[in-house]
Write a protein that holds these residues in place. Sequence first.
Motif, PDB file in Angstrom:
ATOM      1  N   ASN A  16       0.827  -0.924  -0.169  1.00 23.13           N
ATOM      2  CA  ASN A  16       0.031  -0.021   0.053  1.00 23.13           C
ATOM      3  C   ASN A  16       0.846   1.058   0.026  1.00 23.13           C
ATOM      4  OD1 ASN A  16      -2.548  -1.559   0.190  1.00 23.13           O
ATOM      5  ND2 ASN A  16      -2.051  -1.730   2.216  1.00 23.13           N
ATOM      6  N   ASP A  18       2.087   4.891  -1.218  1.00 27.20           N
ATOM      7  CA  ASP A  18       1.555   5.980  -2.208  1.00 27.20           C
ATOM      8  C   ASP A  18       2.694   6.825  -2.544  1.00 27.20           C
ATOM      9  OD1 ASP A  18       0.009   8.464  -2.298  1.00 27.20           O
ATOM     10  OD2 ASP A  18      -1.692   7.117  -2.376  1.00 27.20           O
ATOM     11  N   ASP A  20       2.139   9.862  -3.914  1.00 31.28           N
ATOM     12  CA  ASP A  20       2.056  11.107  -3.657  1.00 31.28           C
ATOM     13  C   ASP A  20       2.235  11.317  -1.979  1.00 31.28           C
ATOM     14  OD1 ASP A  20       1.271  11.836  -6.003  1.00 31.28           O
ATOM     15  OD2 ASP A  20      -0.854  11.426  -5.700  1.00 31.28           O
ATOM     16  N   ASP A  21       1.685  10.436  -0.996  1.00 34.69           N
ATOM     17  CA  ASP A  21       2.119  10.541   0.285  1.00 34.69           C
ATOM     18  C   ASP A  21       3.507  10.582   0.653  1.00 34.69           C
ATOM     19  OD1 ASP A  21      -0.608  10.630   0.681  1.00 34.69           O
ATOM     20  OD2 ASP A  21      -0.799   8.516   1.547  1.00 34.69           O
ATOM     21  N   GLU A  41       1.976   0.393  -5.731  1.00 33.02           N
ATOM     22  CA  GLU A  41       1.672   0.304  -4.245  1.00 33.02           C
ATOM     23  C   GLU A  41       2.715  -0.822  -3.857  1.00 33.02           C
ATOM     24  OE1 GLU A  41      -1.846  -3.025  -4.499  1.00 33.02           O
ATOM     25  OE2 GLU A  41      -2.355  -0.871  -4.355  1.00 33.02           O
TER      26      GLU A  41
END
Length: 83
Positions: A16, A18, A20-21, A41
């Motif tokens: 998971n 991300d 962008d994060d 991911e």
Amino acid sequence: MLEYKFDTQLLVEGRNLDEDDIHDDIMTNIKGDCLLVVGDENLVKIHFHTNEPWQVLAYCASLGEIYDIVVENMERQEEGMQG
């Protein structure tokens, strides 16, 4: 003289993830520039210029397994020496 002297590159394997994060977390918490976060991911490539590569490594290790780590001193390279 370079503002940020270490070219820091690595792969992060996890779950998971991300892009962008990760991008936002690094830009918010670690001083540097030229950030690239590319992947999906499960696997992300990080490229970042900073004076504190250990902070990038510590953060990325919190996300999953890190490997293919390269930290090069761009000031040395600029002077014709091995980075």
